[in-house]
Design a protein around this motif. Structure first.
Motif, PDB file in Angstrom:
ATOM      1  N   THR A  12       0.826  -1.212   0.000  1.00 18.09           N
ATOM      2  CA  THR A  12       0.000   0.000   0.000  1.00 18.09           C
ATOM      3  C   THR A  12       0.855   1.254   0.000  1.00 18.09           C
ATOM      4  O   THR A  12       0.397   2.325   0.381  1.00 18.09           O
ATOM      5  CB  THR A  12      -0.918   0.011   1.236  1.00 18.09           C
ATOM      6  N   LEU A  13       2.113   1.127  -0.392  1.00 19.37           N
ATOM      7  CA  LEU A  13       3.027   2.260  -0.392  1.00 19.37           C
ATOM      8  C   LEU A  13       2.547   3.314  -1.382  1.00 19.37           C
ATOM      9  O   LEU A  13       2.359   3.039  -2.555  1.00 19.37           O
ATOM     10  CB  LEU A  13       4.433   1.781  -0.776  1.00 19.37           C
ATOM     11  N   ASP A  14       2.336   4.551  -0.883  1.00 14.96           N
ATOM     12  CA  ASP A  14       1.893   5.621  -1.755  1.00 14.96           C
ATOM     13  C   ASP A  14       2.831   6.811  -1.613  1.00 14.96           C
ATOM     14  O   ASP A  14       3.804   6.782  -0.862  1.00 14.96           O
ATOM     15  CB  ASP A  14       0.445   6.015  -1.451  1.00 14.96           C
ATOM     16  N   ALA A  15       2.523   7.896  -2.322  1.00 19.77           N
ATOM     17  CA  ALA A  15       3.403   9.064  -2.329  1.00 19.77           C
ATOM     18  C   ALA A  15       3.520   9.690  -0.945  1.00 19.77           C
ATOM     19  O   ALA A  15       4.608  10.112  -0.526  1.00 19.77           O
ATOM     20  CB  ALA A  15       2.884  10.084  -3.342  1.00 19.77           C
ATOM     21  N   ALA A  16       2.412   9.736  -0.215  1.00 20.84           N
ATOM     22  CA  ALA A  16       2.433  10.358   1.113  1.00 20.84           C
ATOM     23  C   ALA A  16       3.323   9.570   2.073  1.00 20.84           C
ATOM     24  O   ALA A  16       4.121  10.145   2.830  1.00 20.84           O
ATOM     25  CB  ALA A  16       1.011  10.455   1.660  1.00 20.84           C
ATOM     26  N   LEU A  19       6.927  10.051   1.135  1.00 19.30           N
ATOM     27  CA  LEU A  19       7.398  11.366   1.555  1.00 19.30           C
ATOM     28  C   LEU A  19       7.715  11.370   3.047  1.00 19.30           C
ATOM     29  O   LEU A  19       8.728  11.945   3.485  1.00 19.30           O
ATOM     30  CB  LEU A  19       6.339  12.427   1.233  1.00 19.30           C
ATOM     31  N   THR A  20       6.884  10.720   3.829  1.00 21.33           N
ATOM     32  CA  THR A  20       7.118  10.633   5.272  1.00 21.33           C
ATOM     33  C   THR A  20       8.435   9.928   5.571  1.00 21.33           C
ATOM     34  O   THR A  20       9.228  10.362   6.421  1.00 21.33           O
ATOM     35  CB  THR A  20       5.961   9.883   5.952  1.00 21.33           C
ATOM     36  N   VAL A  21       8.671   8.829   4.855  1.00 19.87           N
ATOM     37  CA  VAL A  21       9.913   8.074   5.050  1.00 19.87           C
ATOM     38  C   VAL A  21      11.117   8.918   4.661  1.00 19.87           C
ATOM     39  O   VAL A  21      12.131   8.961   5.374  1.00 19.87           O
ATOM     40  CB  VAL A  21       9.875   6.764   4.237  1.00 19.87           C
ATOM     41  N   LEU A  22      11.019   9.627   3.535  1.00 22.58           N
ATOM     42  CA  LEU A  22      12.142  10.446   3.074  1.00 22.58           C
ATOM     43  C   LEU A  22      12.435  11.590   4.045  1.00 22.58           C
ATOM     44  O   LEU A  22      13.602  11.945   4.278  1.00 22.58           O
ATOM     45  CB  LEU A  22      11.839  10.995   1.676  1.00 22.58           C
ATOM     46  N   LYS A  23      11.391  12.169   4.623  1.00 23.64           N
ATOM     47  CA  LYS A  23      11.602  13.230   5.609  1.00 23.64           C
ATOM     48  C   LYS A  23      12.309  12.684   6.844  1.00 23.64           C
ATOM     49  O   LYS A  23      13.164  13.354   7.435  1.00 23.64           O
ATOM     50  CB  LYS A  23      10.268  13.859   5.991  1.00 23.64           C
ATOM     51  N   ALA A  24      11.942  11.462   7.221  1.00 25.92           N
ATOM     52  CA  ALA A  24      12.603  10.839   8.369  1.00 25.92           C
ATOM     53  C   ALA A  24      14.072  10.585   8.067  1.00 25.92           C
ATOM     54  O   ALA A  24      14.947  10.789   8.921  1.00 25.92           O
ATOM     55  CB  ALA A  24      11.893   9.536   8.730  1.00 25.92           C
ATOM     56  N   VAL A  25      14.355  10.150   6.834  1.00 20.38           N
ATOM     57  CA  VAL A  25      15.746   9.908   6.432  1.00 20.38           C
ATOM     58  C   VAL A  25      16.532  11.205   6.467  1.00 20.38           C
ATOM     59  O   VAL A  25      17.693  11.252   6.896  1.00 20.38           O
ATOM     60  CB  VAL A  25      15.789   9.268   5.028  1.00 20.38           C
ATOM     61  N   ARG A  26      15.905  12.291   6.023  1.00 27.75           N
ATOM     62  CA  ARG A  26      16.571  13.591   6.022  1.00 27.75           C
ATOM     63  C   ARG A  26      16.978  14.006   7.432  1.00 27.75           C
ATOM     64  O   ARG A  26      17.990  14.676   7.644  1.00 27.75           O
ATOM     65  CB  ARG A  26      15.646  14.640   5.408  1.00 27.75           C
TER      66      ARG A  26
END
Length: 211
Positions: A12-16, A19-26
């Motif tokens: 169920t991986l979607d854009a939102a 984006l949440t995962v990428l922000k956490a990585v940042r």
């Protein structure tokens, strides 16, 4: 501040979510990224295993009704499964249709032909070529059977000597079979006529004639 989800369902991986995962990585939190990556790899392995299974049961074992399944997936995973199953269906339908017609021929039913359309879609490429070849085979079988029946009836039942089978456009074994039937009919005609000539001669007192 974005909070990385503890686990992410790759089906169920979607854009939102991404984006949440990428922000956490940042922000230096790589846990969600690692978990998600591992789950995506796992899903990809499941898909690969399912495709391998399908290749065996359909391609090798001939179970053309079998289809791929990954369970309740969405997005690209669902599209992949749907496309694979569509491919299997598109391959299986002409195969099943050809088997149906050939089975009917084996039972002596020469009235069946392969449909040139499936689900209102015309066959294309090799599917169309195969369908036309099967239909031509059935047509030639029907024409040959009809001619043999006609010659046998005319010569053997109605006494119309000299009958010959005529099947247009035949070649190979069909031509050989037609010529064999005609040879048989010709020999039978010659023998019957010879007997008639001798019988007539004897009736007229001429005993010099022989069969």
């Amino acid at each position: 501040m974005a909070t990385a989800p503890s686990t992410v369902d790759p089906t169920t991986l979607d854009a939102a979510t991404l984006l949440t995962v990428l922000k956490a990585v940042r922000k230096g939190d790589f846990t969600a990224l690692a978990d998600t990556f591992n789950e995506v790899v796992e899903m990809n392995e499941r898909l690969a295993a399912e495709l391998a299974r399908l290749a065996v049961v359909v391609g090798r074992n001939g179970k053309i009704e079998e289809r791929a399944s990954l369970g309740p997936v969405t997005g690209a995973w669902s599209d992949a499964v749907t496309n694979v199953n569509s491919l299997v269906t598109n391959l299986a339908q002409p195969t099943a249709e050809a088997a149906r017609v050939i089975g009917a021929v084996a039972k002596g039913d020469l009235s069946q032909t392969m449909a040139l359309e499936i689900d209102d879609r015309p066959l294309e490429g090799e599917f169309m070529r195969t369908a036309k070849t099967v239909n031509r085979m059935v047509e030639q079988l029907g024409a040959f059977a009809a001619e043999v029946t006609r010659v046998v009836r005319e010569v053997g039942t109605e006494g119309k000597l000299g009958g010959q089978a005529r099947v247009k456009g035949v070649a190979g074994i069909w031509k050989d079979l037609t010529e064999s039937v005609n040879s048989m009919a010709g020999n039978l005609t010659a023998q019957v006529r010879n007997i008639a000539q001798v019988t007539t001669a004897v009736a007229n007192g001429d005993l010099s004639k022989k069969i």
